[in-house]
Design a protein around this motif. Sequence first.
Motif, short mmCIF file in Angstrom:
data_model
loop_
_atom_site.label_atom_id
_atom_site.label_comp_id
_atom_site.label_asym_id
_atom_site.label_seq_id
_atom_site.Cartn_x
_atom_site.Cartn_y
_atom_site.Cartn_z
N ASP A 277 5.14 -2.00 48.79
CA ASP A 277 6.08 -0.98 49.25
C ASP A 277 7.31 -0.85 48.36
O ASP A 277 8.20 -0.05 48.64
CB ASP A 277 6.50 -1.29 50.69
N GLY A 278 7.42 -1.65 47.33
CA GLY A 278 8.59 -1.60 46.47
C GLY A 278 9.65 -2.61 46.89
O GLY A 278 9.67 -3.09 48.02
N CYS A 279 10.54 -2.92 45.97
CA CYS A 279 11.58 -3.93 46.23
C CYS A 279 12.73 -3.31 47.02
O CYS A 279 13.54 -2.55 46.47
CB CYS A 279 12.09 -4.49 44.90
N LYS A 280 12.78 -3.59 48.30
CA LYS A 280 13.84 -3.09 49.18
C LYS A 280 14.61 -4.28 49.75
O LYS A 280 14.09 -5.38 49.85
CB LYS A 280 13.23 -2.25 50.30
N ARG B 235 -1.03 7.89 48.67
CA ARG B 235 -0.60 9.29 48.77
C ARG B 235 -0.10 9.65 50.16
O ARG B 235 0.27 10.80 50.40
CB ARG B 235 -1.75 10.21 48.37
N GLN B 236 -0.09 8.71 51.08
CA GLN B 236 0.37 9.00 52.43
C GLN B 236 1.88 8.90 52.51
O GLN B 236 2.53 8.21 51.73
CB GLN B 236 -0.27 8.01 53.42
N LYS B 237 2.45 9.58 53.50
CA LYS B 237 3.89 9.53 53.73
C LYS B 237 4.28 8.13 54.21
O LYS B 237 3.45 7.41 54.76
CB LYS B 237 4.29 10.59 54.74
N PRO B 238 5.57 7.74 54.05
CA PRO B 238 5.98 6.35 54.35
C PRO B 238 5.64 5.89 55.76
O PRO B 238 5.12 4.78 55.95
CB PRO B 238 7.50 6.39 54.11
N VAL B 239 5.94 6.72 56.78
CA VAL B 239 5.67 6.30 58.15
C VAL B 239 4.17 6.19 58.41
O VAL B 239 3.70 5.22 59.01
CB VAL B 239 6.34 7.26 59.15
N ALA B 240 3.41 7.17 57.95
CA ALA B 240 1.96 7.13 58.14
C ALA B 240 1.35 5.94 57.40
O ALA B 240 0.46 5.26 57.93
CB ALA B 240 1.34 8.43 57.63
#
Length: 383
Positions: A66-69, A110-115
Amino acid sequence: MCHCVQHFWLIFRTLAGFALYIADFVTDVILAVEYYRNGHYYWFGLTLGFALVPQIIVNFVLMYLDGCKWYYLLPLGVPANYFQVLYGFFSCKHKPKDILQAREKEDQDRQKPVARAVNHLLPLARLVGTLLESLPELCLQVYVLLRTGQKSCLETHPLKAVTMATVTMATVKSSLEIPNLKAVTMAVSFLASLYSIIEWETHFPKVVACIWGPLVFLWKSIDLSARILALCLFASICNVRYWVFVIVGAHWLVMAVVENYFCQYLVKGKAWMESGTDVTSNSNCCVKFMFNTFVVAPVDVFTWVTFGSRLRGKVQPFVNNVLMLLSNIGMVLAWHFAKDFESWHDDPALGVVVGGSVASVLFQGMYWVCYRPCCACSPIEDV
């Protein structure tokens, strides 16, 4: 299914998963504090370690996917994702229909973050975090229960320590009474593990959850019970209890080699599902090696769970089933012949381990026979 029912079901499923996740972690921490207060520092360290270390592993996995958050550094990745999803639901910014449609798409990138969080990230985080936390924690608590029961019998009958077979059944039964906190912790850990496995196994595209979910629940209830009980009974043998770490380590090492060697990127052939559903499908060999070694193989020590896309490799589950069956029966037989005294739970425990291990192999065979779209009894939609 109407819009309201879809919305309600997604919110309920998300809240149930979040509640079990929080309850599992909190009860483990409370039990660790209780051990510390009672002076059981060894059990305190193990309980706290089993609760915290898997969360760190999960956050590393989520950080990569998900990336570095910032919340992955604390680590608060799982609660942060849950809050984002719940906020999206209650603010009506994300329609349940869109999330359910996104579930049928194999390419999660390719899905949106919440999905993507609902359909992929949270099921993976709950699976890895719960199984690597709850199952070792459950084994530890059952082991502590057995050990304290034996110690209680020795203290009650100090003159009969050499011939513990003379201890009455009533004495042993009373010594195995479970404190309320420990009972709640064990129940939550077991339920959280089952929920995580069912959620993961039914999150893949084309899987009919109403068919596959109950079968997974029955299968894993038997499988986990047999495995946990076999490990704990063997560890309760005074002279050889530390050999359980050798057995677990050997199982992990064998499955690490098998998972990496027969991994998807080294096996030729076409899966019935595209590789986009595999969380490491676009990763390099080093990442796949780390994922198979430190995420997949440790889970294999306790139970078989489908990772990645449904490439029909038969080697990994076959090897794991053989290891599980032989080690379970070997450990419970070693306990049965080496135990110092007779108790009320001897025969039921032996039956659960042997019968559950055999039943698990049969369920695994059913899985590989039926789990394909062309099979009439398959839980997979042939679309």
